[in-house]
Design a protein around this motif. Structure first.
Motif, PDB file in Angstrom:
ATOM      1  N   ASP A  34      51.234   7.807  -2.119  1.00  6.55           N
ATOM      2  CA  ASP A  34      50.733   8.247  -0.810  1.00  6.55           C
ATOM      3  C   ASP A  34      50.603   9.753  -0.698  1.00  6.55           C
ATOM      4  O   ASP A  34      49.744  10.262   0.031  1.00  6.55           O
ATOM      5  CB  ASP A  34      51.679   7.789   0.310  1.00  6.55           C
ATOM      6  N   HIS A  35      51.488  10.481  -1.395  1.00  2.85           N
ATOM      7  CA  HIS A  35      51.561  11.941  -1.255  1.00  2.85           C
ATOM      8  C   HIS A  35      51.383  12.637  -2.594  1.00  2.85           C
ATOM      9  O   HIS A  35      51.965  13.693  -2.836  1.00  2.85           O
ATOM     10  CB  HIS A  35      52.918  12.337  -0.648  1.00  2.85           C
ATOM     11  N   ALA A  36      50.558  12.061  -3.476  1.00  4.55           N
ATOM     12  CA  ALA A  36      50.423  12.588  -4.828  1.00  4.55           C
ATOM     13  C   ALA A  36      49.505  13.803  -4.915  1.00  4.55           C
ATOM     14  O   ALA A  36      49.539  14.526  -5.908  1.00  4.55           O
ATOM     15  CB  ALA A  36      49.908  11.499  -5.765  1.00  4.55           C
ATOM     16  N   GLY A  37      48.679  14.041  -3.904  1.00  2.00           N
ATOM     17  CA  GLY A  37      47.705  15.117  -3.961  1.00  2.00           C
ATOM     18  C   GLY A  37      48.020  16.265  -3.029  1.00  2.00           C
ATOM     19  O   GLY A  37      48.784  16.110  -2.067  1.00  2.00           O
ATOM     20  N   ALA A  38      47.407  17.412  -3.299  1.00  2.00           N
ATOM     21  CA  ALA A  38      47.617  18.598  -2.464  1.00  2.00           C
ATOM     22  C   ALA A  38      46.307  19.225  -2.003  1.00  2.00           C
ATOM     23  O   ALA A  38      46.314  20.313  -1.428  1.00  2.00           O
ATOM     24  CB  ALA A  38      48.435  19.631  -3.223  1.00  2.00           C
ATOM     25  N   THR A  39      45.198  18.538  -2.212  1.00  2.00           N
ATOM     26  CA  THR A  39      43.888  19.097  -1.856  1.00  2.00           C
ATOM     27  C   THR A  39      43.728  19.182  -0.342  1.00  2.00           C
ATOM     28  O   THR A  39      44.233  18.330   0.398  1.00  2.00           O
ATOM     29  CB  THR A  39      42.766  18.230  -2.452  1.00  2.00           C
ATOM     30  N   PHE A  79      47.225   2.692 -11.095  1.00  2.00           N
ATOM     31  CA  PHE A  79      47.853   3.691 -10.222  1.00  2.00           C
ATOM     32  C   PHE A  79      46.786   4.200  -9.264  1.00  2.00           C
ATOM     33  O   PHE A  79      45.835   4.854  -9.668  1.00  2.00           O
ATOM     34  CB  PHE A  79      48.423   4.837 -11.057  1.00  2.00           C
ATOM     35  N   LEU A  80      46.961   3.884  -7.977  1.00  2.00           N
ATOM     36  CA  LEU A  80      46.032   4.307  -6.936  1.00  2.00           C
ATOM     37  C   LEU A  80      46.756   5.332  -6.072  1.00  2.00           C
ATOM     38  O   LEU A  80      47.834   5.045  -5.540  1.00  2.00           O
ATOM     39  CB  LEU A  80      45.595   3.095  -6.101  1.00  2.00           C
ATOM     40  N   TYR A  81      46.180   6.521  -5.949  1.00  2.00           N
ATOM     41  CA  TYR A  81      46.924   7.613  -5.325  1.00  2.00           C
ATOM     42  C   TYR A  81      46.034   8.444  -4.409  1.00  2.00           C
ATOM     43  O   TYR A  81      44.813   8.514  -4.578  1.00  2.00           O
ATOM     44  CB  TYR A  81      47.545   8.509  -6.402  1.00  2.00           C
ATOM     45  N   GLN A  82      46.695   9.072  -3.449  1.00  2.00           N
ATOM     46  CA  GLN A  82      46.014   9.922  -2.480  1.00  2.00           C
ATOM     47  C   GLN A  82      45.708  11.281  -3.103  1.00  2.00           C
ATOM     48  O   GLN A  82      46.551  11.877  -3.765  1.00  2.00           O
ATOM     49  CB  GLN A  82      46.880  10.097  -1.229  1.00  2.00           C
ATOM     50  N   THR A  83      44.496  11.762  -2.862  1.00  2.00           N
ATOM     51  CA  THR A  83      44.043  13.042  -3.400  1.00  2.00           C
ATOM     52  C   THR A  83      44.412  14.207  -2.491  1.00  2.00           C
ATOM     53  O   THR A  83      44.690  15.312  -2.961  1.00  2.00           O
ATOM     54  CB  THR A  83      42.513  13.012  -3.571  1.00  2.00           C
ATOM     55  N   TYR A  84      44.436  13.951  -1.188  1.00  2.00           N
ATOM     56  CA  TYR A  84      44.584  15.036  -0.211  1.00  2.00           C
ATOM     57  C   TYR A  84      46.040  15.221   0.216  1.00  2.00           C
ATOM     58  O   TYR A  84      46.854  14.297   0.157  1.00  2.00           O
ATOM     59  CB  TYR A  84      43.680  14.780   1.003  1.00  2.00           C
ATOM     60  N   SER A  85      46.331  16.426   0.668  1.00  2.00           N
ATOM     61  CA  SER A  85      47.684  16.769   1.088  1.00  2.00           C
ATOM     62  C   SER A  85      48.117  15.942   2.295  1.00  2.00           C
ATOM     63  O   SER A  85      47.330  15.645   3.191  1.00  2.00           O
ATOM     64  CB  SER A  85      47.759  18.258   1.445  1.00  2.00           C
ATOM     65  N   ARG A  86      49.387  15.632   2.306  1.00  2.00           N
ATOM     66  CA  ARG A  86      49.966  14.927   3.447  1.00  2.00           C
ATOM     67  C   ARG A  86      49.877  15.755   4.729  1.00  2.00           C
ATOM     68  O   ARG A  86      50.042  15.207   5.823  1.00  2.00           O
ATOM     69  CB  ARG A  86      51.422  14.587   3.144  1.00  2.00           C
ATOM     70  N   LEU A  87      49.626  17.063   4.597  1.00  2.00           N
ATOM     71  CA  LEU A  87      49.476  17.906   5.782  1.00  2.00           C
ATOM     72  C   LEU A  87      48.092  17.775   6.405  1.00  2.00           C
ATOM     73  O   LEU A  87      47.912  18.114   7.576  1.00  2.00           O
ATOM     74  CB  LEU A  87      49.757  19.369   5.439  1.00  2.00           C
ATOM     75  N   VAL A  88      47.122  17.285   5.651  1.00  2.00           N
ATOM     76  CA  VAL A  88      45.813  16.993   6.235  1.00  2.00           C
ATOM     77  C   VAL A  88      45.922  15.722   7.065  1.00  2.00           C
ATOM     78  O   VAL A  88      45.549  15.673   8.240  1.00  2.00           O
ATOM     79  CB  VAL A  88      44.738  16.838   5.142  1.00  2.00           C
ATOM     80  N   ILE A  89      46.442  14.678   6.447  1.00  2.00           N
ATOM     81  CA  ILE A  89      46.874  13.472   7.156  1.00  2.00           C
ATOM     82  C   ILE A  89      47.838  12.743   6.241  1.00  2.00           C
ATOM     83  O   ILE A  89      47.595  12.610   5.038  1.00  2.00           O
ATOM     84  CB  ILE A  89      45.700  12.572   7.587  1.00  2.00           C
ATOM     85  N   ASP A  90      48.932  12.274   6.806  1.00  2.00           N
ATOM     86  CA  ASP A  90      49.966  11.603   6.028  1.00  2.00           C
ATOM     87  C   ASP A  90      49.607  10.122   5.926  1.00  2.00           C
ATOM     88  O   ASP A  90      49.633   9.388   6.921  1.00  2.00           O
ATOM     89  CB  ASP A  90      51.328  11.777   6.708  1.00  2.00           C
ATOM     90  N   CYS A  91      49.294   9.682   4.724  1.00  2.00           N
ATOM     91  CA  CYS A  91      48.851   8.302   4.528  1.00  2.00           C
ATOM     92  C   CYS A  91      50.001   7.305   4.528  1.00  2.00           C
ATOM     93  O   CYS A  91      49.765   6.092   4.437  1.00  2.00           O
ATOM     94  CB  CYS A  91      48.034   8.195   3.256  1.00  2.00           C
ATOM     95  N   ASN A  92      51.236   7.780   4.646  1.00  2.00           N
ATOM     96  CA  ASN A  92      52.369   6.877   4.833  1.00  2.00           C
ATOM     97  C   ASN A  92      52.840   6.871   6.286  1.00  2.00           C
ATOM     98  O   ASN A  92      54.005   6.617   6.580  1.00  2.00           O
ATOM     99  CB  ASN A  92      53.535   7.246   3.908  1.00  2.00           C
ATOM    100  N   ARG A  93      51.933   7.184   7.188  1.00  2.00           N
ATOM    101  CA  ARG A  93      52.194   7.113   8.625  1.00  2.00           C
ATOM    102  C   ARG A  93      51.053   6.356   9.292  1.00  2.00           C
ATOM    103  O   ARG A  93      49.892   6.455   8.863  1.00  2.00           O
ATOM    104  CB  ARG A  93      52.285   8.517   9.248  1.00  2.00           C
TER     105      ARG A  93
END
Length: 260
Positions: A34-39, A79-93
């Motif tokens: 969910d939080h693998a990316g920082a873009t 392995f399916l993972y999020q590209t964007y930062s959790r600060l853009v939107i948290d995909c585990n919320r």
């Protein structure tokens, strides 16, 4: 996705909202990050954050992108993972929660997230959150349709110190409702090592704060585990390889336990 004209937030040079590695992996495990990316989308600049803050745990689960790839190779899993930062939107919320787009995180103000109107929030959901979760749902549905079992293995990492308090665990296994058989087996298997400090629902406990595992695993009655590895243990290639080996052995042994 980026550049297809459907989401105004993402431009032609922005990456897609999720990555997928080893899509044809033959094992029952489906790894997610969910939080693998920082873009950050180009349209949002740097969200008002310093470069240092954009590298902190507030922006990304440190080490998970690399750990997920290494573990996927060892397990022959997707392995399916999020590209964007959790600060853009948290995909585990749940996207309706205020903390899905936080204005403050661990003492840092995220100026680019302050006073967002409904339209701005909806754009982030549509461009990033929704496609990521649709990809997970579609992959699970396709596996189910083909008669394949799925064990959802969610990968996260945690900071060694939070609010001045040291967190001594090497790894934690999180679980809550639904099919907890694999999570408990994974917990027992990791503890069998005898050396690792293994936490049961620590440093976090899975609850209504979490979105991904409850949303995808509970409704489909899937076995699952959410794994939290301490960030200083997977901050470099050597540590990532060590922990990919630990988790491969534990996951395979846990699968045998629940199959007996």
């Amino acid at each position: 996705m980026a550049g297809d004209g459907t989401c105004a937030l993402l431009g032609l040079n922005d990456p897609a909202p999720f990555g997928l590695f080893n899509a044809a992996g033959a094992s029952p495990f489906l790894l997610i990050g969910d939080h693998a990316g920082a873009t950050i989308p180009a349209a949002l600049g740097d969200l008002g954050l310093s470069a240092a803050d954009r590298r902190r745990h507030i922006a990304i689960d440190i080490g998970v992108h690399e750990l997920g790839h290494r573990l996927a190779e060892r397990l022959d899993a997707a392995f399916l993972y999020q590209t964007y930062s959790r600060l853009v939107i948290d995909c585990n919320r749940d996207p309706v929660r205020d903390d899905a787009i936080p204005a403050v995180s661990d003492g840092s103000r995220i100026n680019g997230n302050e006073a967002l109107d409904a339209t701005a929030r909806a754009a982030r959901v549509a461009a990033i959150h929704a496609p990521y979760h649709r990809a997970i749902s579609d992959m699970i549905a396709a596996r189910c349709a083909s008669g394949r079992d799925t064990i959802l293995l969610s990968l996260h990492s945690f900071t060694p110190v939070m609010d001045g308090i040291a967190r001594p665990w090497d790894v934690g296994v999180l679980h809550w409702r639904g099919r907890t058989d694999f999570a408990h087996a994974m917990l027992a298997t990791l503890r069998d090592d005898g050396v690792l400090a293994v936490g049961d629902n620590v440093p976090y406990a899975m609850d209504t704060t979490d979105f991904t595992v409850p949303f995808h695993a509970f409704a489909r009655d899937l076995s699952y585990a959410e794994i939290e590895v301490r960030q200083d243990l997977i901050g470099d290639s050597q540590g990532q390889n060590i922990w990919a080996d630990h988790l491969r052995c534990a996951a395979e042994a846990a699968l045998l336990r629940i199959s007996e």
